[in-house]
Each structure stands twice: as structure tokens, then as C-alpha cells.
Motif scaffolding. Sequence first.
Motif, PDB file in Angstrom:
ATOM      1  N   GLU A 193       0.830  -1.195   0.000  1.00 40.55           N
ATOM      2  CA  GLU A 193       0.000   0.000   0.000  1.00 40.55           C
ATOM      3  C   GLU A 193       0.868   1.249   0.000  1.00 40.55           C
ATOM      4  O   GLU A 193       1.813   1.365   0.782  1.00 40.55           O
ATOM      5  N   VAL A 194       0.551   2.167  -0.900  1.00 34.15           N
ATOM      6  CA  VAL A 194       1.291   3.427  -0.971  1.00 34.15           C
ATOM      7  C   VAL A 194       0.287   4.565  -0.882  1.00 34.15           C
ATOM      8  O   VAL A 194      -0.727   4.575  -1.571  1.00 34.15           O
ATOM      9  N   LYS A 195       0.600   5.500   0.001  1.00 37.98           N
ATOM     10  CA  LYS A 195      -0.241   6.689   0.117  1.00 37.98           C
ATOM     11  C   LYS A 195       0.624   7.866  -0.306  1.00 37.98           C
ATOM     12  O   LYS A 195       1.673   8.113   0.284  1.00 37.98           O
ATOM     13  N   TYR A 196       0.239   8.552  -1.343  1.00 34.46           N
ATOM     14  CA  TYR A 196       1.054   9.638  -1.882  1.00 34.46           C
ATOM     15  C   TYR A 196       0.274  10.940  -1.764  1.00 34.46           C
ATOM     16  O   TYR A 196      -0.801  11.089  -2.341  1.00 34.46           O
ATOM     17  N   SER A 197       0.806  11.875  -0.992  1.00 34.45           N
ATOM     18  CA  SER A 197       0.090  13.131  -0.791  1.00 34.45           C
ATOM     19  C   SER A 197       0.916  14.289  -1.335  1.00 34.45           C
ATOM     20  O   SER A 197       2.130  14.323  -1.165  1.00 34.45           O
ATOM     21  N   THR A 198       0.257  15.212  -1.979  1.00 30.99           N
ATOM     22  CA  THR A 198       0.947  16.365  -2.539  1.00 30.99           C
ATOM     23  C   THR A 198       0.290  17.633  -2.016  1.00 30.99           C
ATOM     24  O   THR A 198      -0.931  17.744  -2.044  1.00 30.99           O
ATOM     25  N   VAL A 199       1.106  18.540  -1.533  1.00 36.04           N
ATOM     26  CA  VAL A 199       0.601  19.880  -1.262  1.00 36.04           C
ATOM     27  C   VAL A 199       1.371  20.782  -2.208  1.00 36.04           C
ATOM     28  O   VAL A 199       2.548  21.031  -2.021  1.00 36.04           O
ATOM     29  N   GLN A 200       0.718  21.196  -3.269  1.00 35.01           N
ATOM     30  CA  GLN A 200       1.402  21.924  -4.324  1.00 35.01           C
ATOM     31  C   GLN A 200       1.177  23.413  -4.144  1.00 35.01           C
ATOM     32  O   GLN A 200       0.059  23.886  -4.229  1.00 35.01           O
ATOM     33  N   ASN A 201       2.259  24.123  -3.900  1.00 34.50           N
ATOM     34  CA  ASN A 201       2.144  25.554  -3.630  1.00 34.50           C
ATOM     35  C   ASN A 201       3.190  26.321  -4.413  1.00 34.50           C
ATOM     36  O   ASN A 201       3.872  27.167  -3.874  1.00 34.50           O
TER      37      ASN A 201
END
Lengths: 488, 337
Positions: free
Chosen positions: A270-278
Motif C-alpha cells: 500500500e502506498v499513500k502519496y500526498s501532494t501539497v502543491q504551492n
Amino acid sequence: MVAVKETVDTVAELERYKYGFTSDVEQEFAPKGLNTDIVRFISEKKGEPEWMLEWRLAAYERWLAMEEPTWAAVKYDPVDYQDLYYYAAPKTKEGPKSLDEVDPELLEIYAKLGIPLKEQEVLAGVQGAPKVAVDAVFDSVSVVTTFKEELAKVGVIFMPISEALREYPDLVRKYLGTVVPVSDNYFAALNSAVFSDGSFVYIPPGVRCPMELSTYFRINASQTGQFERTLIIADKGSYVSYLEGCTAPMRDENQLHAAVVEIVALDDAEVKYSTVQNWYPGDAEGKGGIYNFVTKRADCRGDRSKVSWTQVETGSAVTWKYPSCILKGEESSGEFYSIAITNGHQQADTGTKMIHLGKNSKSRIIAKAVSAGKSDSTYRGLVSVHPKATGVRNFTQCDSLLIGKECGSHTIPYIEAKNGSAQMEHEATTTRLSEDQLFYAQQRGLSEEEAVALLVNGFVRDVLQELPMEFAVEAQKLVAISLEGSVG
Amino acid sequence: MNAIARFDLNNAATYPSRRVEAWKYSDLARILRETPKLSATTDIKGSGPFAALGGEVLSLANGHGSIDYSAADQVTVQVRLVSDAESTGHTARVSIKTQAGAKLLLLESHEGRGDYVAHNRIDIDVAAGAEVTRIVLIDEPELAVSVTEAEVNLAAGAKYRQTVLTTGARLQRFETRLAHHAHGADARMDGLYLLKGARHTDLTSVVDHLEAHGTTGQLTKGVARETSRGVFQGKIVVQRGADGTDARMAHNALIDGERAEIDAKPELIIYADEVQCAHGNTVGTLDEAALFYMQARGITAEEARALLTEAFLNEVVDRIEQDDVREVVTQWLTARL
């Protein structure tokens, strides 16, 4: 009223774009422009094996033969690919062996961005506070990766991809380009030819990564394109949560960011990939800002594997990205949670692709778009079920919120079902902020801007909940910041 | 961004392929490689599916001649587009106008025999305060190719109701482009497809809200059996200033066969903020539990499937407002289940 207090505090913190500073770091550049010499230069600089150079040169040849795509609902000035620096790096004598050797100026920049690069700072924190290992990428190179040793104890490899190419060439060679092939699209081909750094993650079988991994991208030099490459391999039965963040200085010019992210999930991984693009979104007149043209794809090769993409897109002048899942394994599952907020003259064309190839594979898509100012936001997505994939389930929900008379919001989903046992649901709505709710919030003493921030936070809550805790707080603030000046 | 190319049967260069985004799921250029020879005229046989409903009957045989009709009061008109040809093609042109306040019941049938290529160009203008109900029954042979393009223009306060039922063809496209040119128009566009064999149908619509306070409701339901392919593309555009627009679209499809295919693309393109727009799309299969339950009560598997399918599709037919028309359409559908 804790919630109201929080909102007031958040709004009080509003600043235009607080990461817009530039830093004077002594840097070295490759000559401007793109040709085989530059590709060779980057490869040599990184001390890459011969096969890697061949791979890059082949990608460059493919790129030359390709045309820049124009189908997205975005308009932007053409990029002059010969007027860019493809390599910019802070000057250092030797690669730093430990944090102590990292240029203090760089550490200061990251401190200013709120990124903890000092392991002890985190360790000295509250007992039991979650640890986050960071790979900091500054323009074209990774400047530091934290917690490497602690991770190595459980067998997790987390290092710049340039280093992985030297230390684990076979592992990289086995997976690189297998999810996003070199000739996948124009920007992926360009990235394959000139990528200079990025993160490499390998989680061995059965290991649950003991901390969050993260990469922090910073563009600093002007007239520079950033091309990073991330490769994450989750071996059988492993788990990892990965976060990506990014900022850039405020400049009048448009800067290109063309990254490729590849994820491979084997059986039960399981891979959880989170992006906060600013990234810097450009000024109020739409001048400057980052072109964010990114290819992100996960290959759920293994049975019961799972990949979850969560993205909060608040920055960039133009965003063009579709984090996707190829659901090959039986009972594999893909998730996509997205918040796209556009304001000013920003344009975002984003969404996902869920390709169901495996039996009983599942996917879930929740996309929330908020458009304000003169911005345009498009959700574009594909859910396809192939003939042999029986028992597929999909649920998609796209909601758009419009603030103001001059913005646009569009929903363009593609649904392709080639198997009789598929069950697919899609729903989408587009509305404005409710006058009643705004009025009610203002009745209770909130200013119009605070009321908008409160309502928008409620609108995007489903997605914020999917983010790792620490980042959810940051993302919530970003939501407020991005909408500043959108009312009245 | 209107990628719909002007299709001209006499010019093979205008035949769209799947590379044209609006024709992604209906590759006309692959099926139709060269310009077909022009069809000769033919006799019109029988009295068409709407015979029981009366009204003036206007017919076109293999596209010869044209229909130019203007409705003044409350009238019923049957338009029969009849094709009977082998490997030849033809274009039929129909223009329907209404005067202010008129109330027109337009009963359109597409009847065919052979492996023809038919192109139908239909223009419908609904004047201020006028009302048009357009019911279309399409019954074409499995080797036919047909493209129907309708342009519907709504004036202020116009009311438009459209229901299309089709069983598909080798490649069939039924496209409606509707524009709300003035405020307060009200449109409903429903569709139903029932496909078997290797049939293909493509129900495409573009609804453009140019002025304020327009309403659009769309419900399309379909069933694809065996190796057939059903396509639904619905685009709703709300232009800047078209405030108060209320637009809703739904497409629900059943796949009843291992190798059948459904492709759907419901689009919302919104440039105004004071709007309510939504679309929903579902693709699924018949409920196994319901099938089992019915069989346990002594209904054969085949009957059970037909009953459930009929119940699923009837929602579209039930929305037809005129009782006598609804009855004719129900019979037409039941005979084809």
C-alpha cells in the motif's frame, strides 16, 4: 466556538505568497539550452552508469520527434525550450556526508520554508511526535536526505535517485520507466532526458515504513526548469506514506516544472502519496508563475495492492496533471482525492485515470474544485474497465464551487466500460457559494472573507481528511491563503 | 472549443475519425472510407410508427426533396425519413419553424432497409413562448450507417421536449445541438437505446446556455447486449452571464452481455457562478438478486431479464407528457425488448 477561532486565526495569517523570496546561494549552471551535450553533461555530473546515459539520449531523440500537446483547457505562452537552464545546483565541494556539512545557507532557506532538516529538532520534540524523513531538492539536485540511517535499519531505502543510480543500479534499472515509459508523453520524454534528481524509495517485503517520507522541491534559480523524477517501489506486503511539497520564488517569468512520479505496488502493498502543491501562482495580473506539467502514475501490479493519491493544488500559474492508477492486480484498488483551488489568473486542468485491468479491482475518486477571480479549473478524468476485468467497482464524485463572475469551472469525465459486470457511478455538481450560508456566517460576526474561508474549508473537508495530520493543518491554511482577495 | 467538424456526405475529407475528440467513440472514417454514390429515390411503403396519432404526414425518400414546415397553431406533424438503398448514400434536409405561441407535436421516424448511408440535417426553431415536443423513433437495419444532426434554437420562454428511442445500426450517431438564445427557455432532452448484436449508437448532445434563467433536463438510459456498443456524450455549456441556469443531466446504462461496451462522457463547461448544474452517470448490470428472486417465483430467466430491462427503460418513456404518444412509444419499445 473553536472552529471560528481557528478560522479567524487562519485568516489573520493571510499573506500573499510567503514563500516568494529568492535566496542568494552560489550556484553552478549548465549552459542554457537543450542538446545531447547537456544530456551528457547531466549524466556525467551525476556519475551515472553508461546504460543510463543511453536511456537519456534515447529519450531525448524521442522528445525531438514529439509535438507539445495542446488538448488541455489551458492557455499559456509557449515555452522556449532553448532558453532554459536544465541544470542548476548549489555549489559544493563534495557531497555532504552529514547534516553538519550542508551549507548553512541552504539549511536556513529550508528553515524559512518551515521544513525541518535537522533530525535532532524533530527528535527533541514532544515524546511520540511523528517523525518525517525529508529529501530536499533544491533546483536540480537533492541537498539533503534525513533519517537515512534510521530507515536503513528496517531496510527502507530513501535517497536521491542520483545516488540510488550509483548504489542500487540494478534495482533502479528494473523499475525506472516501467510505469511511465520514456515516450509516454511530451513532458515525460523531456523529463526522462534531463531529470537531474528526485527521490528513490524502496520498501522491502512486509515492512511498514516507520515514518512519513517526504520530498520538498524548491525552485530557486531563475530561467531554470525543474525536472525531477521520483520512483517508489513498495514490495510485497509493505506500506509507505509519502508527501511532496513545493514552493518557488516570485518572478515575472514563467518557470517550467515537469516532473515524473512512478509508483510500483506489488502484492498486498500500500502506498499513500500526498501532494501539497504551492508553486508560485503568478501575480494578480497573471504575470509569472510556474507551469506545472507533471506525469504521475502508479502501477498496482500486485494482487490486493493499493495506491492512494491525495493532492491539494493551490499554486502554479498553469497546472496540468493527472495522477493515475493502473489497476492490474486482482482486487487492487486506487483512490484519488483532490482539491484544486484557483484564483487570480490561474488555470488548472487536473484529474485522474483509473485503468481497471484486474478482476474485482476498485477505484474511488473525490475531486473538489474551487475557482475564484479570473481563474479556470477543469476536472478531466478517465475510468476504464477492460474486457477481462470482471467485478469492477468505481465511484466518482466531482464537485465544483464558483466564487465570482469571471471564473470558470469544467467537468470532463470519460467513462468506458467494456465488461458487463462493472458497476460504475459518477456524479458531478457545480454551484456557487450559498448566499444563505454566507449571510448566516456574517450574521455571527465573521467578515466576508472569513466566512468564505470557513465555507470553502467545509466544502473540501472530505479530501483534507485524507491527508496525514500534520499536512492537513498546513493544507487548511493554504486553502484560506489561496482565496485571499477573491471576494468583494 | 467546439471540435465538431461540419460533416458533409459528399466530401470524404470531412468524415471524422476517432482522432476528432467529439467522435472519439464513433469512428466514422474507419467505416466509411469513400464518398458513397448518391441513392436513387424509392417508394414509401406502409404508414410509419406514428400512423395512429394522425396529423399531417411529411416524408422524404432517400433524401430526395426537402421538408420546410412552419407551425402556426396547435398541430401534429409526422416526419418520415425513409431510407431504402444498397451501398449508396443520401442527405435529408428538414427545417421546422414555429410562430410565437405555437404548439407543435413533431413525430419523427427514421425507417430503413438495406446498407445505406444516411445523413439527416434537421433545423428546429422554437419561437418565443412556443412549444415543441419532438418524439423520434429510429428503426434502422444492422448494416446501415446514419448520422443525424439537429440544431435546435430556443427563443425567450420557449419550451422544448425531445425523446429519442433507437435500436442502433452498424454505426449510428444522433446529435442534437440546442441553444438557449434568450432568457427563460426550458428544454428537456431524453434518450433511450436498446442495442443487440454488433449494433452501435451514439447519442450526443451539446446544450449551450447563452442567456439567463434557462432550464435543461436530460435523462438518457440504455441497454447494450451481446457485442453492441452504446455511446452517450452530453455537454452542457453555461456562458458568462447566463445566471440562474438550472441544468441537470443523467445517463444510466446497463451492460447485459460479456462483450458489450458503454462509453460515456458527460461534460459541464461553466462560466457563470449563479448556477445549479449537475450530472450523474452510472453503468452497471441487472441485479442478480432480483433475477434470482423472479426465477424462484417461476418466471423464466429470459422473461425476468426482459421485465427488469423494461422497468429500467420505462422511466424515459414515462416522461412523455402526451398519453396517446406515450402509449404508441411504449408499444414500439415493448415489441423490441
